[in-house]
Motif scaffolding. Structure first.
Motif, PDB file in Angstrom:
ATOM      1  N   GLY A  65      44.431  14.013 -79.606  1.00 42.82           N
ATOM      2  CA  GLY A  65      43.429  13.837 -78.566  1.00 42.82           C
ATOM      3  C   GLY A  65      42.106  14.523 -78.858  1.00 42.82           C
ATOM      4  O   GLY A  65      41.796  14.872 -79.994  1.00 42.82           O
ATOM      5  N   TRP A  66      41.338  14.718 -77.777  1.00 42.74           N
ATOM      6  CA  TRP A  66      39.985  15.257 -77.862  1.00 42.74           C
ATOM      7  C   TRP A  66      39.789  16.373 -76.841  1.00 42.74           C
ATOM      8  O   TRP A  66      40.349  16.320 -75.754  1.00 42.74           O
ATOM      9  CB  TRP A  66      38.961  14.161 -77.549  1.00 42.74           C
ATOM     10  N   ALA A  67      38.954  17.323 -77.188  1.00 44.83           N
ATOM     11  CA  ALA A  67      38.516  18.356 -76.250  1.00 44.83           C
ATOM     12  C   ALA A  67      37.053  18.068 -75.945  1.00 44.83           C
ATOM     13  O   ALA A  67      36.231  17.968 -76.857  1.00 44.83           O
ATOM     14  CB  ALA A  67      38.661  19.740 -76.859  1.00 44.83           C
ATOM     15  N   VAL A  68      36.749  17.887 -74.658  1.00 43.13           N
ATOM     16  CA  VAL A  68      35.381  17.570 -74.246  1.00 43.13           C
ATOM     17  C   VAL A  68      34.889  18.691 -73.335  1.00 43.13           C
ATOM     18  O   VAL A  68      35.565  19.050 -72.365  1.00 43.13           O
ATOM     19  CB  VAL A  68      35.316  16.218 -73.503  1.00 43.13           C
ATOM     20  N   ILE A  69      33.730  19.242 -73.645  1.00 43.18           N
ATOM     21  CA  ILE A  69      33.120  20.300 -72.837  1.00 43.18           C
ATOM     22  C   ILE A  69      31.990  19.680 -72.024  1.00 43.18           C
ATOM     23  O   ILE A  69      31.084  19.062 -72.583  1.00 43.18           O
ATOM     24  CB  ILE A  69      32.564  21.443 -73.724  1.00 43.18           C
ATOM     25  N   VAL A  70      32.068  19.842 -70.696  1.00 39.05           N
ATOM     26  CA  VAL A  70      31.078  19.274 -69.784  1.00 39.05           C
ATOM     27  C   VAL A  70      30.415  20.413 -69.007  1.00 39.05           C
ATOM     28  O   VAL A  70      31.106  21.270 -68.447  1.00 39.05           O
ATOM     29  CB  VAL A  70      31.748  18.283 -68.790  1.00 39.05           C
ATOM     30  N   ASP A  71      29.092  20.429 -68.982  1.00 34.64           N
ATOM     31  CA  ASP A  71      28.341  21.443 -68.244  1.00 34.64           C
ATOM     32  C   ASP A  71      28.626  21.283 -66.745  1.00 34.64           C
ATOM     33  O   ASP A  71      28.435  20.201 -66.186  1.00 34.64           O
ATOM     34  CB  ASP A  71      26.848  21.271 -68.522  1.00 34.64           C
ATOM     35  N   ALA A  72      29.081  22.340 -66.099  1.00 34.97           N
ATOM     36  CA  ALA A  72      29.442  22.278 -64.677  1.00 34.97           C
ATOM     37  C   ALA A  72      28.228  22.236 -63.772  1.00 34.97           C
ATOM     38  O   ALA A  72      28.351  21.958 -62.582  1.00 34.97           O
ATOM     39  CB  ALA A  72      30.326  23.475 -64.301  1.00 34.97           C
ATOM     40  N   GLY A  73      27.049  22.466 -64.312  1.00 35.77           N
ATOM     41  CA  GLY A  73      25.823  22.406 -63.523  1.00 35.77           C
ATOM     42  C   GLY A  73      25.132  21.063 -63.619  1.00 35.77           C
ATOM     43  O   GLY A  73      24.700  20.501 -62.624  1.00 35.77           O
ATOM     44  N   THR A  74      25.062  20.517 -64.841  1.00 37.03           N
ATOM     45  CA  THR A  74      24.326  19.270 -65.051  1.00 37.03           C
ATOM     46  C   THR A  74      25.211  18.045 -65.163  1.00 37.03           C
ATOM     47  O   THR A  74      24.741  16.921 -65.015  1.00 37.03           O
ATOM     48  CB  THR A  74      23.481  19.348 -66.337  1.00 37.03           C
ATOM     49  N   GLY A  75      26.483  18.246 -65.501  1.00 40.51           N
ATOM     50  CA  GLY A  75      27.389  17.116 -65.702  1.00 40.51           C
ATOM     51  C   GLY A  75      27.229  16.475 -67.072  1.00 40.51           C
ATOM     52  O   GLY A  75      27.842  15.453 -67.353  1.00 40.51           O
TER      53      GLY A  75
END
Length: 85
Positions: A65-75
């Motif tokens: 699979g994949w690890a995706v990092i998403v900014d919790a402020g900007t999305g």
């Protein structure tokens, strides 16, 4: 969202302006491929002083699979990497 010091999970959640649901949607869209993809884990955490969601996504034909990092402020997606890298 910049975070200083240790904060309890409830306080971190209150700082996030992007919802977990939206972060998962963005993460699924960021993973390459047209097949069925699924988020198997998602958590709100602090990395390098910033509040982010880490979303684990699995896709057909992709072991690990994949690890995706998403900014919790900007999305916005900050990083996409093969899980375990």
């Amino acid at each position: 969202v910049r975070v200083a010091g240790d904060k309890p999970a409830a306080e971190l959640a209150a700082l996030a302006t992007t919802s977990l649901t939206d972060a998962v949607k963005v993460a699924l869209a960021a993973v390459p491929g047209d097949g069925a993809k699924a988020a198997v884990e998602a958590e709100l955490e602090v990395e390098h002083g910033f509040l982010v969601y880490e979303v684990e996504v699995v896709a057909p034909g992709r072991a690990g699979g994949w690890a995706v990092i998403v900014d919790a402020g900007t999305g916005k997606v900050l990083a996409v990497a093969a899980a375990g890298e």
